[in-house]
Design a protein around this motif. Structure first.
Motif, PDB file in Angstrom:
ATOM      1  N   ARG A   1      39.478  34.301  38.829  1.00  0.00           N
ATOM      2  CA  ARG A   1      39.246  34.932  40.683  1.00  0.00           C
ATOM      3  C   ARG A   1      40.690  34.253  40.984  1.00  0.00           C
ATOM      4  N   ILE A   2      42.061  33.294  40.899  1.00  0.00           N
ATOM      5  CA  ILE A   2      42.873  33.457  41.333  1.00  0.00           C
ATOM      6  C   ILE A   2      43.643  34.190  41.454  1.00  0.00           C
ATOM      7  N   LEU A   3      43.373  35.065  40.323  1.00  0.00           N
ATOM      8  CA  LEU A   3      44.711  36.407  40.288  1.00  0.00           C
ATOM      9  C   LEU A   3      43.748  37.245  40.958  1.00  0.00           C
ATOM     10  N   ASP A   4      42.083  37.502  40.601  1.00  0.00           N
ATOM     11  CA  ASP A   4      41.806  38.313  41.850  1.00  0.00           C
ATOM     12  C   ASP A   4      42.509  38.524  43.383  1.00  0.00           C
ATOM     13  N   ARG A   5      41.990  36.610  43.670  1.00  0.00           N
ATOM     14  CA  ARG A   5      42.815  36.485  45.447  1.00  0.00           C
ATOM     15  C   ARG A   5      43.838  36.913  45.599  1.00  0.00           C
ATOM     16  N   SER A   6      45.024  36.648  45.293  1.00  0.00           N
ATOM     17  CA  SER A   6      46.446  37.080  44.949  1.00  0.00           C
ATOM     18  C   SER A   6      47.136  38.777  44.348  1.00  0.00           C
ATOM     19  N   ARG A   7      45.976  40.084  44.159  1.00  0.00           N
ATOM     20  CA  ARG A   7      46.104  40.731  43.939  1.00  0.00           C
ATOM     21  C   ARG A   7      45.300  41.442  44.908  1.00  0.00           C
ATOM     22  N   TYR A   8      44.263  41.113  45.935  1.00  0.00           N
ATOM     23  CA  TYR A   8      43.756  41.255  47.231  1.00  0.00           C
ATOM     24  C   TYR A   8      44.604  41.075  48.543  1.00  0.00           C
ATOM     25  N   HIS A   9      45.832  39.691  48.571  1.00  0.00           N
ATOM     26  CA  HIS A   9      45.993  39.794  49.564  1.00  0.00           C
ATOM     27  C   HIS A   9      47.540  40.462  49.422  1.00  0.00           C
ATOM     28  N   ARG A  10      47.818  40.826  48.210  1.00  0.00           N
ATOM     29  CA  ARG A  10      49.066  41.401  48.417  1.00  0.00           C
ATOM     30  C   ARG A  10      48.628  42.894  48.904  1.00  0.00           C
TER      31      ARG A  10
END
Length: 146
Positions: free
Chosen positions: A117-126
């Motif tokens: 989930r953290i990774l997905d949020r990070s990818r989304y923000h990038r």
């Protein structure tokens, strides 16, 4: 992160860790009013590491009650403490199976899902930041051409 470093982290934030008899099925709990993490006395190895990291998540957030939201937050802290980007990338290259990846990383599936989930949020923000850059660049090019 090693078990020893998790205990050191607990001490650094003034949280006492005790091994006690807990009700059947309960591996750990955080008691905010006395800043104490209680771990089931029979825990060892990976179970102890994952449970302590999860309960440290509750301590860091100063949770007083267990809800779906507080459990997710505690798992996300545990994921940040226990999983590195490099280790996750290596495990993911070996197999896409969540159970395999969790075992390879030495974490429980809920902690693995929290990391994802953290990774997905990070990818989304990038991705969003990149989209803004592209729009701004396109706008600049359009102005220069006109």
């Amino acid at each position: 992160m090693t078990l020893g470093s998790l205990y050191e982290h607990a001490a650094a934030i003034n949280v006492c860790v005790k091994h006690v008899m807990l009700p059947t099925g309960m591996q750990g709990r955080y008691l905010d009013d006395i800043r104490t993490i209680e771990l089931a006395h029979q825990l060892s190895g990976g179970s102890e590491i994952c449970t302590l990291a999860h309960e440290l998540g509750h301590a860091i957030h100063r949770h007083r009650h267990s809800t779906e939201q507080t459990e997710r937050e505690a798992d996300e802290i545990a994921a940040q403490l226990l999983i590195t980007d490099e280790a996750y990338a290596r495990a993911e290259k070996m197999a896409e199976n969540h159970s395999f990846i969790a075992r390879e990383l030495g974490v429980t599936p809920p902690i693995l899902y929290a990391y994802q989930r953290i990774l997905d949020r990070s990818r989304y923000h990038r991705l969003r930041a990149l989209q803004v850059e592209v729009r701004e660049y396109s706008f600049t090019l359009t102005k220069e051409i006109a």
